[in-house]
Design an enzyme around this catalytic site. Sequence first.
Site, PDB file in Angstrom:
ATOM      1  N   ALA A  35       0.287   5.993   4.760  1.00  0.00           N
ATOM      2  CA  ALA A  35       1.338   5.869   3.842  1.00  0.00           C
ATOM      3  C   ALA A  35      -0.002   5.490   2.419  1.00  0.00           C
ATOM      4  O   ALA A  35       0.208   4.670   1.973  1.00  0.00           O
ATOM      5  CB  ALA A  35       1.656   4.126   3.640  1.00  0.00           C
ATOM      6  N   LEU A  36      -0.211   6.904   2.354  1.00  0.00           N
ATOM      7  CA  LEU A  36      -1.831   6.806   1.591  1.00  0.00           C
ATOM      8  C   LEU A  36      -1.210   6.256   0.051  1.00  0.00           C
ATOM      9  O   LEU A  36      -0.189   6.834  -0.595  1.00  0.00           O
ATOM     10  CB  LEU A  36      -2.101   7.989   0.934  1.00  0.00           C
ATOM     11  CG  LEU A  36      -2.680   8.615   3.420  1.00  0.00           C
ATOM     12  CD1 LEU A  36      -2.949   9.713   2.953  1.00  0.00           C
ATOM     13  CD2 LEU A  36      -3.525   8.171   3.596  1.00  0.00           C
ATOM     14  N   GLY A  39      -6.182   4.672  -3.221  1.00  0.00           N
ATOM     15  CA  GLY A  39      -7.484   3.412  -2.293  1.00  0.00           C
ATOM     16  C   GLY A  39      -7.716   4.646  -1.720  1.00  0.00           C
ATOM     17  O   GLY A  39      -9.392   4.758  -1.588  1.00  0.00           O
ATOM     18  N   HIS A  40      -7.126   4.630  -1.047  1.00  0.00           N
ATOM     19  CA  HIS A  40      -7.455   5.814   0.360  1.00  0.00           C
ATOM     20  C   HIS A  40      -8.149   6.879  -0.285  1.00  0.00           C
ATOM     21  O   HIS A  40      -8.921   7.911   0.170  1.00  0.00           O
ATOM     22  CB  HIS A  40      -5.785   6.726   1.158  1.00  0.00           C
ATOM     23  CG  HIS A  40      -5.153   5.488   1.850  1.00  0.00           C
ATOM     24  ND1 HIS A  40      -4.244   4.804   1.873  1.00  0.00           N
ATOM     25  CD2 HIS A  40      -5.964   4.132   3.006  1.00  0.00           C
ATOM     26  CE1 HIS A  40      -3.911   3.821   2.462  1.00  0.00           C
ATOM     27  NE2 HIS A  40      -4.986   3.511   3.166  1.00  0.00           N
ATOM     28  N   GLN A  64      -3.621  -3.507  17.004  1.00  0.00           N
ATOM     29  CA  GLN A  64      -4.263  -3.983  16.279  1.00  0.00           C
ATOM     30  C   GLN A  64      -3.345  -4.773  15.189  1.00  0.00           C
ATOM     31  O   GLN A  64      -3.166  -5.827  14.085  1.00  0.00           O
ATOM     32  CB  GLN A  64      -5.202  -3.745  15.224  1.00  0.00           C
ATOM     33  CG  GLN A  64      -4.173  -2.445  14.088  1.00  0.00           C
ATOM     34  CD  GLN A  64      -4.923  -1.462  13.025  1.00  0.00           C
ATOM     35  OE1 GLN A  64      -5.589  -0.971  13.429  1.00  0.00           O
ATOM     36  NE2 GLN A  64      -4.548  -1.833  11.550  1.00  0.00           N
ATOM     37  N   GLY A 151     -12.628   1.013   3.329  1.00  0.00           N
ATOM     38  CA  GLY A 151     -12.539   0.478   1.615  1.00  0.00           C
ATOM     39  C   GLY A 151     -12.983  -0.705   2.019  1.00  0.00           C
ATOM     40  O   GLY A 151     -12.756  -1.519   2.919  1.00  0.00           O
TER      41      GLY A 151
END
Length: 284
Positions: A35-36, A39-40, A64, A151
């Site tokens: 779901a880039l 920011g990615h 996770q 990030g």
Amino acid sequence: MVPVAVVETIAELRAGVSDPSARGERIALVPTLGALHDGHLALIRRAAEVADFVVVSIFVNPLQFGPTEDLDRYPRTLDDDLAKLEPLGVPVVFAPTVDEMYPSGPSQTRVVAGEVGSLFEGNSRAGHFDGVLTVVTKLLNIVRPGVVVFGQKDAQQVYLVQRMVDDLNFPVTVETVPIVREPDGLALSSRNRFLDDDARRAAVKLSASLQAAAASAHLGTQAVLAAARSILADEPLVKLDYLTVVQPQSFLPVDDDYRGRALVLVAANVGGTRLIDNELITLS
Ligand code: PAF
């Protein structure tokens, strides 16, 4: 444009990265859940600056996510992701299935995140950081990069990965990229797509609270917290989870009389979507 090679198996991935590493090229890994967003893309641009060969992993890691969390609704948008990666010249995307990563079911062996792993995000999301560190370890062992890029938005994750790399002597450098924000200040996140118009308007209070915190940094810890809290309290759609000020080296809350660099962390549920943000300040 050269199409991105999508690799689904560990064996294929290793064969693909064996040439660049045999040529002595530096490999950078950018681990993602997909779901880039921009920011990615900033992480990937940084990876291309510090290494010769970039591998982006896209894997929604079940380990996770807690039993009541958004694993099922977490966006899976591989085609869109590849379209964003192609113009950046990313040679390889590693997009394994859950069975490829965990062929015998959830891994029995886990990396335990320790004291800091059970605070803040880890307090609200039990086991989250053990799941993150375990999959990051697996990805580092699979790709064997010289540098791994994260990030700063996930500040606690960055801290814990760096601790793991130091504590366990992983031969990799951790590179951190600043938070990318919308023009109004909202930190980019794959979960922002879940915000409806009202929640989107409310979500900006997180970054606004951090700006208020930074503006009060000369008045000390309690003033910082009060300034941030008053902005958040103004917005009924923001259900605050935690707001805290931590010492960057220990990631533990600072004392009231602490002076120096500190990180303000905030997490909230905004109209049903969990968002986090943070800001580095100097308490003087
Ligand atoms: O930050 C993320 O996207 C994930 O926690 C990571 C590092 C890709 C591990 O699954």
